[in-house]
Design an enzyme around this catalytic site. Sequence first.
Site, PDB file in Angstrom:
ATOM      1  N   ASP A 132      21.414   8.527   1.905  1.00  0.00           N
ATOM      2  CA  ASP A 132      21.222   7.314   2.705  1.00  0.00           C
ATOM      3  C   ASP A 132      20.042   7.515   3.648  1.00  0.00           C
ATOM      4  OD1 ASP A 132      23.485   6.257   1.527  1.00  0.00           O
ATOM      5  OD2 ASP A 132      24.813   6.890   3.170  1.00  0.00           O
TER       6      ASP A 132
HETATM    7  N1  URA Z   1      27.570  10.223   1.001  1.00  0.00           N
HETATM    8  C1  URA Z   1      27.182   9.303   1.915  1.00  0.00           C
HETATM    9  O1  URA Z   1      28.008   8.573   2.435  1.00  0.00           O
HETATM   10  N2  URA Z   1      25.883   9.219   2.231  1.00  0.00           N
HETATM   11  C2  URA Z   1      24.937  10.027   1.700  1.00  0.00           C
HETATM   12  O2  URA Z   1      23.753   9.905   2.044  1.00  0.00           O
HETATM   13  C3  URA Z   1      25.343  10.981   0.763  1.00  0.00           C
HETATM   14  C4  URA Z   1      26.670  11.061   0.427  1.00  0.00           C
END
Ligand code: URA
Length: 271
Positions: free
Chosen positions: A116
């Site tokens: 993310d």
């Molecule tokens: N899980 C998440 O919630 N965000 C990420 O960036 C990676 C794994």
Amino acid sequence: MSDEYREDGLYPMRLQRFLARAGVASRRGSERLMTEGRVRVNGQVVTELGSKVDPVRDVVTVDDVPCSIADDSIYLILNKPAGFLTTMSDPMGRPCVAQLVPQDLYPGLYPVGRLDTDTTGLLLFTTNGDVGQGLLHPSHHVEKHYVALVQGTPSRHDLERLEAGVMLEDGPAAPARAELIGPGDPLFRRVAPGGAGHDGAGNPNAVVGLTIHEGRKHQVKKMLRAVGHKVLALHRDAFGPLTLSRVDEGSWRLLTRAEADAVERAAGVRG
Ligand code: URA
């Protein structure tokens, strides 16, 4: 064109495999490019999925951009800072990871999976589509280790629910490994450099380590939310056999040969 072994070690191969190995797209994505008429071999549009190419002599283009299979697959890891999208281009011009890796030096480089925008840590890039796909394929159970700063402190029962496989909107998560990480651990400072703080009710926040092998969207945030703890900061410090050793935030480095071999084994493309 014959199917015989050649000195350069490259055989005539299916066009979609060539495109995937060239890092253009996954094999399925490459098939789509072909059926959309965007792929040419020696100037001729090729839409037939069984077509083969000679990786050395044939000139393959996608949208008129030539692509080739590098002598050796490239693997590098980026220590992703927060604020960058996991994409190689953004039509809206927002900061993206492409700006942080040497894509001019290694054409066809792409990120394996995604973090993310607000997540930091280990992001692998490769030019080898087969390895990228293999690492993400659920059957290969490639483990990822995350460190999360969460609101409040998960109880033993919360951790056990994560370990048993907590229920998410789109079905149960596979069993994970979960542990609390203490302030003495360097991983604690990755997500809570100034201390973990408290939630709105005055309860101390905590840092949780979570090992999962699935890769659903926002999976870690959803798993921790499902046991009542909102994620405030998230960092990935390991992906399969790789760790973030010797890479500062915002920097990248090529994998060593031993790491690249381990990655290929984890992806199931090497014995
Ligand atoms: N899980 C998440 O919630 N965000 C990420 O960036 C990676 C794994």
